[in-house]
Design a protein around this motif. Structure first.
Motif, PDB file in Angstrom:
ATOM      1  N   ALA A  21       6.906  -2.222   2.853  1.00 10.04           N
ATOM      2  CA  ALA A  21       5.700  -1.768   2.180  1.00 10.04           C
ATOM      3  C   ALA A  21       4.453  -2.512   2.664  1.00 10.04           C
ATOM      4  CB  ALA A  21       5.845  -1.940   0.666  1.00 10.04           C
ATOM      5  N   ARG A  22       4.618  -3.710   3.147  1.00  5.76           N
ATOM      6  CA  ARG A  22       3.466  -4.512   3.589  1.00  5.76           C
ATOM      7  C   ARG A  22       2.816  -3.976   4.863  1.00  5.76           C
ATOM      8  NH1 ARG A  22       6.339  -8.336   0.785  1.00  5.76           N
ATOM      9  NH2 ARG A  22       4.998  -9.739  -0.386  1.00  5.76           N
ATOM     10  N   GLY A  23       3.595  -3.401   5.752  1.00  3.47           N
ATOM     11  CA  GLY A  23       3.083  -2.973   7.055  1.00  3.47           C
ATOM     12  C   GLY A  23       1.928  -1.996   7.002  1.00  3.47           C
ATOM     13  N   PRO A  24       2.121  -0.804   6.422  1.00  2.00           N
ATOM     14  CA  PRO A  24       1.037   0.186   6.424  1.00  2.00           C
ATOM     15  C   PRO A  24      -0.208  -0.284   5.666  1.00  2.00           C
ATOM     16  CG  PRO A  24       3.122   1.195   5.775  1.00  2.00           C
ATOM     17  CD  PRO A  24       3.344  -0.281   5.842  1.00  2.00           C
ATOM     18  N   GLY A  25      -0.013  -1.095   4.646  1.00  2.00           N
ATOM     19  CA  GLY A  25      -1.150  -1.595   3.874  1.00  2.00           C
ATOM     20  C   GLY A  25      -2.098  -2.441   4.697  1.00  2.00           C
ATOM     21  N   ARG A  26      -1.599  -3.065   5.721  1.00  2.00           N
ATOM     22  CA  ARG A  26      -2.447  -3.885   6.593  1.00  2.00           C
ATOM     23  C   ARG A  26      -3.426  -3.042   7.392  1.00  2.00           C
ATOM     24  NH1 ARG A  26       2.475  -7.679   8.464  1.00  2.00           N
ATOM     25  NH2 ARG A  26       2.474  -9.021   6.628  1.00  2.00           N
ATOM     26  N   TYR A  27      -3.168  -1.747   7.455  1.00  2.00           N
ATOM     27  CA  TYR A  27      -4.034  -0.846   8.210  1.00  2.00           C
ATOM     28  C   TYR A  27      -4.799   0.106   7.298  1.00  2.00           C
ATOM     29  CZ  TYR A  27      -1.652  -2.785  12.166  1.00  2.00           C
ATOM     30  OH  TYR A  27      -1.162  -3.658  13.095  1.00  2.00           O
ATOM     31  N   GLY A  28      -4.925  -0.245   6.009  1.00  2.00           N
ATOM     32  CA  GLY A  28      -5.771   0.499   5.101  1.00  2.00           C
ATOM     33  C   GLY A  28      -5.086   1.559   4.263  1.00  2.00           C
ATOM     34  N   THR A  29      -3.785   1.670   4.353  1.00  2.00           N
ATOM     35  CA  THR A  29      -3.053   2.674   3.592  1.00  2.00           C
ATOM     36  C   THR A  29      -2.852   2.236   2.151  1.00  2.00           C
ATOM     37  OG1 THR A  29      -1.847   3.283   5.579  1.00  2.00           O
ATOM     38  CG2 THR A  29      -0.884   3.961   3.503  1.00  2.00           C
TER      39      THR A  29
ATOM     40  N   PHE B 264      -5.931   2.016  15.052  1.00  2.00           N
ATOM     41  CA  PHE B 264      -4.750   2.229  14.234  1.00  2.00           C
ATOM     42  C   PHE B 264      -5.075   2.316  12.748  1.00  2.00           C
ATOM     43  CE2 PHE B 264      -3.211   0.096  18.068  1.00  2.00           C
ATOM     44  CZ  PHE B 264      -2.311   1.056  18.499  1.00  2.00           C
ATOM     45  N   SER B 265      -6.325   2.601  12.409  1.00  2.00           N
ATOM     46  CA  SER B 265      -6.720   2.680  11.010  1.00  2.00           C
ATOM     47  C   SER B 265      -5.993   3.806  10.292  1.00  2.00           C
ATOM     48  CB  SER B 265      -8.227   2.914  10.896  1.00  2.00           C
ATOM     49  OG  SER B 265      -8.574   3.105   9.541  1.00  2.00           O
ATOM     50  N   LEU B 266      -5.484   3.480   9.129  1.00  2.00           N
ATOM     51  CA  LEU B 266      -4.839   4.468   8.271  1.00  2.00           C
ATOM     52  C   LEU B 266      -5.600   4.600   6.958  1.00  2.00           C
ATOM     53  CD1 LEU B 266      -1.124   3.414   8.862  1.00  2.00           C
ATOM     54  CD2 LEU B 266      -2.301   5.378   9.842  1.00  2.00           C
ATOM     55  N   ALA B 267      -6.863   4.209   6.976  1.00  2.00           N
ATOM     56  CA  ALA B 267      -7.693   4.245   5.772  1.00  2.00           C
ATOM     57  C   ALA B 267      -7.716   5.652   5.189  1.00  2.00           C
ATOM     58  CB  ALA B 267      -9.113   3.798   6.104  1.00  2.00           C
ATOM     59  N   GLY B 268      -7.585   5.725   3.873  1.00  2.00           N
ATOM     60  CA  GLY B 268      -7.597   7.005   3.193  1.00  2.00           C
ATOM     61  C   GLY B 268      -6.247   7.699   3.128  1.00  2.00           C
TER      62      GLY B 268
ATOM     63  N   GLU C 122      -2.372  -9.994  -1.669  1.00  2.00           N
ATOM     64  CA  GLU C 122      -2.609 -10.011  -0.220  1.00  2.00           C
ATOM     65  C   GLU C 122      -3.785  -9.119   0.168  1.00  2.00           C
ATOM     66  OE1 GLU C 122       1.040  -8.866   1.657  1.00  2.00           O
ATOM     67  OE2 GLU C 122       2.176 -10.465   0.689  1.00  2.00           O
ATOM     68  N   GLY C 123      -4.440  -8.513  -0.828  1.00  2.00           N
ATOM     69  CA  GLY C 123      -5.597  -7.676  -0.565  1.00  2.00           C
ATOM     70  C   GLY C 123      -5.257  -6.230  -0.252  1.00  2.00           C
ATOM     71  N   GLN C 124      -4.029  -5.812  -0.537  1.00  3.16           N
ATOM     72  CA  GLN C 124      -3.625  -4.443  -0.255  1.00  3.16           C
ATOM     73  C   GLN C 124      -3.755  -3.582  -1.504  1.00  3.16           C
ATOM     74  OE1 GLN C 124      -0.132  -3.897   2.108  1.00  3.16           O
ATOM     75  NE2 GLN C 124      -0.256  -5.940   2.967  1.00  3.16           N
ATOM     76  N   ASP C 125      -3.911  -2.288  -1.287  1.00  2.73           N
ATOM     77  CA  ASP C 125      -4.050  -1.318  -2.363  1.00  2.73           C
ATOM     78  C   ASP C 125      -2.693  -0.708  -2.637  1.00  2.73           C
ATOM     79  OD1 ASP C 125      -5.106   0.420  -4.218  1.00  2.73           O
ATOM     80  OD2 ASP C 125      -6.133   1.683  -2.749  1.00  2.73           O
ATOM     81  N   ALA C 126      -2.185  -0.858  -3.857  1.00  2.00           N
ATOM     82  CA  ALA C 126      -0.846  -0.366  -4.191  1.00  2.00           C
ATOM     83  C   ALA C 126      -0.800   0.211  -5.592  1.00  2.00           C
ATOM     84  CB  ALA C 126       0.165  -1.495  -4.060  1.00  2.00           C
ATOM     85  N   VAL C 127       0.034   1.218  -5.759  1.00  2.00           N
ATOM     86  CA  VAL C 127       0.329   1.799  -7.070  1.00  2.00           C
ATOM     87  C   VAL C 127       1.849   1.898  -7.172  1.00  2.00           C
ATOM     88  CG1 VAL C 127      -1.831   3.082  -7.253  1.00  2.00           C
ATOM     89  CG2 VAL C 127       0.164   4.166  -6.232  1.00  2.00           C
ATOM     90  N   THR C 128       2.347   2.095  -8.387  1.00  2.00           N
ATOM     91  CA  THR C 128       3.791   2.211  -8.571  1.00  2.00           C
ATOM     92  C   THR C 128       4.154   3.591  -9.110  1.00  2.00           C
ATOM     93  OG1 THR C 128       3.697   1.301 -10.807  1.00  2.00           O
ATOM     94  CG2 THR C 128       4.086  -0.254  -9.017  1.00  2.00           C
ATOM     95  N   ALA C 129       5.349   4.024  -8.792  1.00  2.00           N
ATOM     96  CA  ALA C 129       5.909   5.272  -9.308  1.00  2.00           C
ATOM     97  C   ALA C 129       7.351   4.966  -9.687  1.00  2.00           C
ATOM     98  CB  ALA C 129       5.843   6.367  -8.265  1.00  2.00           C
ATOM     99  N   HIS C 130       7.591   4.885 -10.978  1.00  2.00           N
ATOM    100  CA  HIS C 130       8.920   4.551 -11.493  1.00  2.00           C
ATOM    101  C   HIS C 130       9.816   5.780 -11.416  1.00  2.00           C
ATOM    102  CE1 HIS C 130      11.703   4.125 -15.063  1.00  2.00           C
ATOM    103  NE2 HIS C 130      12.082   3.161 -14.235  1.00  2.00           N
ATOM    104  N   LEU C 131      10.949   5.641 -10.739  1.00  2.84           N
ATOM    105  CA  LEU C 131      11.924   6.723 -10.640  1.00  2.84           C
ATOM    106  C   LEU C 131      12.909   6.620 -11.791  1.00  2.84           C
ATOM    107  CD1 LEU C 131      12.696   6.329  -6.843  1.00  2.84           C
ATOM    108  CD2 LEU C 131      11.107   7.929  -7.889  1.00  2.84           C
ATOM    109  N   THR C 132      13.180   7.713 -12.451  1.00  5.50           N
ATOM    110  CA  THR C 132      14.116   7.685 -13.571  1.00  5.50           C
ATOM    111  C   THR C 132      15.475   8.215 -13.173  1.00  5.50           C
ATOM    112  OG1 THR C 132      13.349   9.838 -14.325  1.00  5.50           O
ATOM    113  CG2 THR C 132      12.355   7.899 -15.317  1.00  5.50           C
TER     114      THR C 132
END
Length: 68
Positions: A28-36, A7-11, A58-68
């Motif tokens: 948002a936490r769910g997919p990050g657990r599988y490398g997303t 179930f890897s979603l890496a990349g 929690e060790g997950q990779d995340a970025v933000t996109a502010h909606l205006t």
């Protein structure tokens, strides 16, 4: 939690709208657990930054996109 390679979603990237609080933040936490890489979308930049910090703690990779 270690991810099963089947179930890897890496990349991959997963945009999550409304991710600064509530259900969106929880989802948002769910997919990050599988490398997303999670792309947090929302209207409040301060809440988005807090959500991102929480995911990164929690060790997950995340970025933000502010909606205006």
């Amino acid at each position: 939690m270690s991810a099963d390679p089947l179930f890897s979603l890496a990349g991959r990237r997963a945009p999550v709208t409304g991710a600064s609080r509530g259900i969106g933040q929880t989802l948002a936490r769910g997919p990050g657990r599988y490398g997303t890489k999670i792309v947090l979308n929302g209207h409040n930049p301060e809440r988005l930054a807090a959500a991102r910090a929480g995911l990164e703690q929690e060790g997950q990779d995340a970025v933000t996109a502010h909606l205006t």
